[in-house]
Design a protein around this motif. Structure first.
Motif, PDB file in Angstrom:
ATOM      1  N   ARG A 141       0.849  -1.183   0.000  1.00 41.78           N
ATOM      2  CA  ARG A 141       0.000   0.000   0.000  1.00 41.78           C
ATOM      3  C   ARG A 141       0.887   1.236   0.000  1.00 41.78           C
ATOM      4  O   ARG A 141       2.060   1.182   0.356  1.00 41.78           O
ATOM      5  CB  ARG A 141      -0.916   0.021   1.226  1.00 41.78           C
ATOM      6  N   THR A 142       0.316   2.353  -0.390  1.00 44.25           N
ATOM      7  CA  THR A 142       1.038   3.611  -0.351  1.00 44.25           C
ATOM      8  C   THR A 142       0.495   4.466   0.782  1.00 44.25           C
ATOM      9  O   THR A 142      -0.568   4.197   1.335  1.00 44.25           O
ATOM     10  CB  THR A 142       0.904   4.350  -1.691  1.00 44.25           C
ATOM     11  N   GLY A 143       1.245   5.489   1.156  1.00 45.81           N
ATOM     12  CA  GLY A 143       0.806   6.396   2.205  1.00 45.81           C
ATOM     13  C   GLY A 143       1.437   6.095   3.551  1.00 45.81           C
ATOM     14  O   GLY A 143       1.797   4.960   3.858  1.00 45.81           O
ATOM     15  N   LYS A 144       1.546   7.148   4.363  1.00 46.09           N
ATOM     16  CA  LYS A 144       2.184   7.005   5.669  1.00 46.09           C
ATOM     17  C   LYS A 144       1.350   6.158   6.627  1.00 46.09           C
ATOM     18  O   LYS A 144       1.900   5.440   7.461  1.00 46.09           O
ATOM     19  CB  LYS A 144       2.424   8.389   6.277  1.00 46.09           C
ATOM     20  N   ALA A 145       0.032   6.275   6.533  1.00 46.51           N
ATOM     21  CA  ALA A 145      -0.816   5.511   7.446  1.00 46.51           C
ATOM     22  C   ALA A 145      -0.575   4.021   7.295  1.00 46.51           C
ATOM     23  O   ALA A 145      -0.494   3.284   8.284  1.00 46.51           O
ATOM     24  CB  ALA A 145      -2.289   5.847   7.196  1.00 46.51           C
ATOM     25  N   ALA A 146      -0.443   3.567   6.044  1.00 49.85           N
ATOM     26  CA  ALA A 146      -0.167   2.155   5.803  1.00 49.85           C
ATOM     27  C   ALA A 146       1.216   1.767   6.327  1.00 49.85           C
ATOM     28  O   ALA A 146       1.420   0.660   6.843  1.00 49.85           O
ATOM     29  CB  ALA A 146      -0.282   1.849   4.314  1.00 49.85           C
ATOM     30  N   MET A 147       2.180   2.702   6.207  1.00 47.79           N
ATOM     31  CA  MET A 147       3.524   2.427   6.708  1.00 47.79           C
ATOM     32  C   MET A 147       3.524   2.319   8.220  1.00 47.79           C
ATOM     33  O   MET A 147       4.183   1.448   8.805  1.00 47.79           O
ATOM     34  CB  MET A 147       4.471   3.533   6.245  1.00 47.79           C
ATOM     35  N   TYR A 148       2.796   3.197   8.885  1.00 48.87           N
ATOM     36  CA  TYR A 148       2.681   3.114  10.339  1.00 48.87           C
ATOM     37  C   TYR A 148       2.089   1.768  10.760  1.00 48.87           C
ATOM     38  O   TYR A 148       2.551   1.135  11.711  1.00 48.87           O
ATOM     39  CB  TYR A 148       1.776   4.232  10.867  1.00 48.87           C
ATOM     40  N   ALA A 149       1.045   1.344  10.067  1.00 49.55           N
ATOM     41  CA  ALA A 149       0.391   0.080  10.408  1.00 49.55           C
ATOM     42  C   ALA A 149       1.351  -1.092  10.218  1.00 49.55           C
ATOM     43  O   ALA A 149       1.352  -2.042  11.015  1.00 49.55           O
ATOM     44  CB  ALA A 149      -0.860  -0.105   9.554  1.00 49.55           C
ATOM     45  N   LEU A 150       2.153  -1.042   9.176  1.00 49.04           N
ATOM     46  CA  LEU A 150       3.110  -2.116   8.928  1.00 49.04           C
ATOM     47  C   LEU A 150       4.164  -2.168  10.034  1.00 49.04           C
ATOM     48  O   LEU A 150       4.501  -3.242  10.548  1.00 49.04           O
ATOM     49  CB  LEU A 150       3.776  -1.916   7.566  1.00 49.04           C
ATOM     50  N   LEU A 151       4.687  -1.016  10.426  1.00 47.80           N
ATOM     51  CA  LEU A 151       5.688  -0.980  11.490  1.00 47.80           C
ATOM     52  C   LEU A 151       5.090  -1.452  12.814  1.00 47.80           C
ATOM     53  O   LEU A 151       5.739  -2.153  13.591  1.00 47.80           O
ATOM     54  CB  LEU A 151       6.253   0.432  11.632  1.00 47.80           C
ATOM     55  N   GLN A 152       3.859  -1.049  13.063  1.00 49.98           N
ATOM     56  CA  GLN A 152       3.190  -1.492  14.288  1.00 49.98           C
ATOM     57  C   GLN A 152       3.053  -3.011  14.297  1.00 49.98           C
ATOM     58  O   GLN A 152       3.250  -3.667  15.324  1.00 49.98           O
ATOM     59  CB  GLN A 152       1.813  -0.848  14.385  1.00 49.98           C
ATOM     60  N   ALA A 153       2.740  -3.595  13.140  1.00 54.17           N
ATOM     61  CA  ALA A 153       2.596  -5.046  13.048  1.00 54.17           C
ATOM     62  C   ALA A 153       3.919  -5.750  13.318  1.00 54.17           C
ATOM     63  O   ALA A 153       3.950  -6.823  13.927  1.00 54.17           O
ATOM     64  CB  ALA A 153       2.066  -5.423  11.674  1.00 54.17           C
ATOM     65  N   VAL A 154       5.016  -5.151  12.869  1.00 55.95           N
ATOM     66  CA  VAL A 154       6.331  -5.753  13.114  1.00 55.95           C
ATOM     67  C   VAL A 154       6.654  -5.754  14.597  1.00 55.95           C
ATOM     68  O   VAL A 154       7.114  -6.761  15.152  1.00 55.95           O
ATOM     69  CB  VAL A 154       7.415  -4.994  12.320  1.00 55.95           C
ATOM     70  N   LEU A 155       6.406  -4.645  15.273  1.00 59.38           N
ATOM     71  CA  LEU A 155       6.763  -4.537  16.679  1.00 59.38           C
ATOM     72  C   LEU A 155       5.797  -5.284  17.599  1.00 59.38           C
ATOM     73  O   LEU A 155       6.176  -5.719  18.686  1.00 59.38           O
ATOM     74  CB  LEU A 155       6.822  -3.066  17.083  1.00 59.38           C
ATOM     75  N   ASP A 156       4.561  -5.421  17.169  1.00 58.09           N
ATOM     76  CA  ASP A 156       3.558  -6.098  17.992  1.00 58.09           C
ATOM     77  C   ASP A 156       3.359  -7.551  17.595  1.00 58.09           C
ATOM     78  O   ASP A 156       2.460  -8.207  18.118  1.00 58.09           O
ATOM     79  CB  ASP A 156       2.205  -5.388  17.872  1.00 58.09           C
ATOM     80  N   ALA A 157       4.163  -8.046  16.671  1.00 61.53           N
ATOM     81  CA  ALA A 157       3.942  -9.390  16.129  1.00 61.53           C
ATOM     82  C   ALA A 157       3.890 -10.418  17.243  1.00 61.53           C
ATOM     83  O   ALA A 157       4.828 -10.544  18.039  1.00 61.53           O
ATOM     84  CB  ALA A 157       5.048  -9.739  15.144  1.00 61.53           C
ATOM     85  N   PRO A 158       2.791 -11.168  17.334  1.00 60.55           N
ATOM     86  CA  PRO A 158       2.686 -12.210  18.358  1.00 60.55           C
ATOM     87  C   PRO A 158       3.514 -13.425  17.986  1.00 60.55           C
ATOM     88  O   PRO A 158       3.949 -13.582  16.844  1.00 60.55           O
ATOM     89  CB  PRO A 158       1.190 -12.538  18.365  1.00 60.55           C
ATOM     90  N   ALA A 159       3.706 -14.280  18.979  1.00 62.18           N
ATOM     91  CA  ALA A 159       4.467 -15.512  18.716  1.00 62.18           C
ATOM     92  C   ALA A 159       3.719 -16.418  17.759  1.00 62.18           C
ATOM     93  O   ALA A 159       4.302 -17.089  16.914  1.00 62.18           O
ATOM     94  CB  ALA A 159       4.749 -16.239  20.019  1.00 62.18           C
ATOM     95  N   THR A 160       2.368 -16.447  17.865  1.00 62.70           N
ATOM     96  CA  THR A 160       1.556 -17.250  16.958  1.00 62.70           C
ATOM     97  C   THR A 160       0.311 -16.472  16.628  1.00 62.70           C
ATOM     98  O   THR A 160      -0.082 -15.555  17.345  1.00 62.70           O
ATOM     99  CB  THR A 160       1.139 -18.592  17.598  1.00 62.70           C
ATOM    100  N   GLY A 161      -0.328 -16.855  15.529  1.00 62.76           N
ATOM    101  CA  GLY A 161      -1.596 -16.228  15.166  1.00 62.76           C
ATOM    102  C   GLY A 161      -1.390 -15.003  14.314  1.00 62.76           C
ATOM    103  O   GLY A 161      -0.498 -14.198  14.557  1.00 62.76           O
ATOM    104  N   ALA A 162      -2.222 -14.827  13.296  1.00 65.59           N
ATOM    105  CA  ALA A 162      -2.100 -13.711  12.379  1.00 65.59           C
ATOM    106  C   ALA A 162      -2.793 -12.486  12.940  1.00 65.59           C
ATOM    107  O   ALA A 162      -3.832 -12.571  13.575  1.00 65.59           O
ATOM    108  CB  ALA A 162      -2.694 -14.073  11.025  1.00 65.59           C
ATOM    109  N   ALA A 163      -2.189 -11.331  12.710  1.00 60.08           N
ATOM    110  CA  ALA A 163      -2.787 -10.071  13.102  1.00 60.08           C
ATOM    111  C   ALA A 163      -3.746  -9.615  12.020  1.00 60.08           C
ATOM    112  O   ALA A 163      -3.674 -10.067  10.875  1.00 60.08           O
ATOM    113  CB  ALA A 163      -1.695  -9.026  13.331  1.00 60.08           C
ATOM    114  N   PRO A 164      -4.674  -8.686  12.338  1.00 53.43           N
ATOM    115  CA  PRO A 164      -5.611  -8.192  11.327  1.00 53.43           C
ATOM    116  C   PRO A 164      -4.869  -7.582  10.149  1.00 53.43           C
ATOM    117  O   PRO A 164      -3.874  -6.888  10.317  1.00 53.43           O
ATOM    118  CB  PRO A 164      -6.413  -7.131  12.097  1.00 53.43           C
TER     119      PRO A 164
END
Length: 347
Positions: A141-164
């Motif tokens: 995706r393009t845009g800063k909002a999508a980039m923020y969401a991607l970085l948040q997913a990296v830092l909050d990545a759980p040990a198992t289970g997919a994030a939204p």
């Protein structure tokens, strides 16, 4: 980024990260499309007559020249609206750090350096996240909002289970097995990225590149007889295939304590990938053997990345990562014969 975004003000921390990236790198990369790896466009334009003294003979279209008996060149159109795809290693060994950052946080910072500069040019950034239980894809995706969401997913990545927002790929689709995925599955993740995203562009692999090695000596540590000779890491072959079609940037994340051990005597050490715990006496001999094995492992990684044709950037948890990226960018520009613009940069 001194603390995890999930625990402190996420928006404020990510905005500060964005300012760090754009203020200190933008002056070096200004006007360059995917400036970390400068290069010509890849889309061919129509052939035209060769202009002596103006055109590069390397762009000569020999087929048209032979057919018309008049020299012709074929221009290359700069790529626009590209998709930059990153593969981020989030297996347990990335949750380690003794410097100012944990390796996972530094991986997020490296992803931000590529991502923010990509979306600012109007391009799309997507990522494959390698967890211990499989591979998940975040759509480009393009845009800063999508980039923020991607970085948040990296830092909050759980040990198992997919994030939204993530697509989980296990079994045949991702080349990964269900359940626990050992660190060697970095090779399968690179293969999945190569097969899933075929359009030419930038591919970034962010990992510590720690992989199990065949150890015919039976030491089980990767530092025995197998480490002394040439041992091909399992990810080298798929990375070589990826580099044959795309520009590839390999970002190696390391922690200083992975290179040598302190003189602290008896200590309990656990393998983050398997959970195995061992008591080890860190004598001088043990520390020397460990340092030698760590140095050999890093040399194998450097050699494998060089053979695969990927650009190699090393980031350490105890160093200023933006300065290291800026120096890398300068070397790439000079190697490509591009002018270096430093206005506004503060590396």
């Amino acid at each position: 980024m001194s603390a995890r975004v999930a625990q402190l003000a996420p928006e404020r921390t990510l905005r500060r990260l964005e300012l760090q990236v754009t203020r200190r790198l933008d002056g070096l990369l200004n006007g360059e499309h995917l400036g970390l790896l400068p290069g010509p466009g890849t889309e061919s334009a129509e052939a035209r007559l060769y202009q002596p003294g103006e055109d590069d003979v390397r762009h000569m279209d020999w087929a048209v020249t032979a057919r018309t008996t008049t020299p012709h060149v074929r221009d290359l159109i700069a790529d626009h609206e590209l998709e930059a795809w990153s593969l981020v290693d989030l297996t347990p060994s990335m949750d380690f750090g003794t410097g100012t950052l944990v390796k996972r946080d530094l991986a997020a910072a490296a992803l931000a350096a590529v991502g923010f500069l990509t979306v600012r040019l109007g391009d799309r950034a997507g990522a494959y996240l390698l967890h211990r239980d499989g591979l998940r894809r975040r759509p480009a995706r393009t845009g800063k909002a999508a980039m923020y969401a991607l970085l948040q997913a990296v830092l909050d990545a759980p040990a198992t289970g997919a994030a939204p927002g993530e697509t989980t790929m296990t079994g045949a689709r991702a080349g990964l097995s269900r359940g626990t995925a050992p660190h060697g599955d970095l090779a399968a993740a690179i293969t999945s990225l190569d097969r899933g995203q075929t359009r030419r562009g930038l591919r970034v692999i962010i990992s510590d590149f720690l992989a199990p090695l065949d150890d015919p000596g039976g030491t089980g540590t990767g530092g025995g007889p197998a480490a002394a000779g040439h041992v091909q890491p399992p990810w080298e072959r798929p990375l070589r295939r990826l580099s044959a079609r795309h520009q590839v940037l390999a970002i190696e994340i390391i922690d200083p304590r992975e290179l040598d051990l302190p003189d602290v005597g008896l200590i309990e050490m656990s393998d983050p990938e398997t959970g195995a715990v061992h008591e080890i006496v860190l004598s001088r001999r043990v520390r020397e053997r460990y340092a030698a094995a760590a140095a050999a492992q890093r040399e194998r990684t450097r050699a494998a990345l060089r053979r695969s044709g990927a650009h190699h950037l090393v980031l350490r948890t105890d160093r200023d990562w933006i300065t290291d990226i800026a120096r890398f960018a300068l070397r790439q520009r000079r190697a490509a014969g591009r002018p270096v613009t430093t206005a506004g940069a503060r590396p």
